[in-house]
Enzyme design. Structure first.
Site, short mmCIF file in Angstrom:
data_model
loop_
_atom_site.label_atom_id
_atom_site.label_comp_id
_atom_site.label_asym_id
_atom_site.label_seq_id
_atom_site.Cartn_x
_atom_site.Cartn_y
_atom_site.Cartn_z
N CYS A 34 0.82 -1.22 0.00
CA CYS A 34 0.00 0.00 0.00
C CYS A 34 0.85 1.27 0.00
O CYS A 34 0.32 2.36 -0.17
CB CYS A 34 -0.89 0.02 1.24
SG CYS A 34 0.08 -0.06 2.75
N ASP A 36 2.41 2.50 2.58
CA ASP A 36 2.45 3.14 3.90
C ASP A 36 3.82 2.95 4.53
O ASP A 36 4.49 1.94 4.30
CB ASP A 36 1.38 2.53 4.82
CG ASP A 36 -0.02 2.92 4.38
OD1 ASP A 36 -0.13 3.79 3.50
OD2 ASP A 36 -0.98 2.37 4.92
N CYS A 61 -2.56 3.65 7.23
CA CYS A 61 -3.97 3.46 7.52
C CYS A 61 -4.21 3.39 9.02
O CYS A 61 -3.28 3.26 9.81
CB CYS A 61 -4.46 2.18 6.85
SG CYS A 61 -3.81 0.70 7.63
N CYS A 105 -1.34 -5.14 7.49
CA CYS A 105 -0.91 -3.88 8.10
C CYS A 105 -0.16 -4.13 9.41
O CYS A 105 0.69 -3.34 9.82
CB CYS A 105 -2.10 -2.98 8.39
SG CYS A 105 -3.26 -2.84 7.01
FE1 FES Z 1 -1.15 0.22 4.42
FE2 FES Z 1 -2.66 -0.70 6.26
S1 FES Z 1 -3.26 -0.21 4.26
S2 FES Z 1 -0.54 -0.47 6.34
#
Ligand code: FES
Length: 133
Positions: A34, A36, A61, A105
């Site tokens: 994602c 992140d 997120c 995540c």
């Molecule tokens: Fe990226 Fe949760 S969607 S860490």
């Protein structure tokens, strides 16, 4: 599946947010699924390897923020060796579960701790890192 009350609490009131200025272990990791990212800073006692303080900054997120927050609470006061044994399953359990699509995540947390621990051991070649680090 709904988010548990504990997830919501850690998401809305995350603990140990920020960057420790006197950190001696820093780890930054990203989630390729994602994009992140999470930064972990820790102050580790150089004699006992105990994590005296830990902060996190997560650009990600809500689940990743809740995971980071609860994980910092779980590992503070532990030795680095014991902190590395706190895996994503333990964190998800502590949070009262996460929806299946969000389990990935939770991996970011254990990776962040491992990255910071790795840096600590690199700076201390006299110490033997735990297996698998
Ligand atoms: Fe990226 Fe949760 S969607 S860490």
């Amino acid at each position: 599946m709904q988010y548990s009350e504990k997830v919501m609490d850690h998401f809305e009131n995350p603990r140990n947010v920020g960057v420790l200025e006197d950190a001696n272990a820093v780890g930054e990791v990203g989630n390729p699924r994602c994009g992140d990212i999470m930064k972990i800073t820790m102050r580790i006692d150089e004699d006992t390897n105990v994590i005296e303080d830990i902060n996190f900054q997560t650009f990600g997120c809500g689940a990743a923020i809740a995971v980071s927050s609860v994980l910092t609470e779980m590992v503070k006061g532990k030795t680095v060796e014991d902190a590395l044994k706190v895996d994503n399953k333990a964190v998800v359990e502590e949070l009262g579960g996460l929806p299946n699509v969000k389990v990935h995540c939770s991996v970011l947390g254990e990776e962040g701790i491992a990255a910071a621990a790795k840096q600590f051991y690199e700076q201390h070649p006299e110490k033997t890192p735990p297996e698998g680090l």
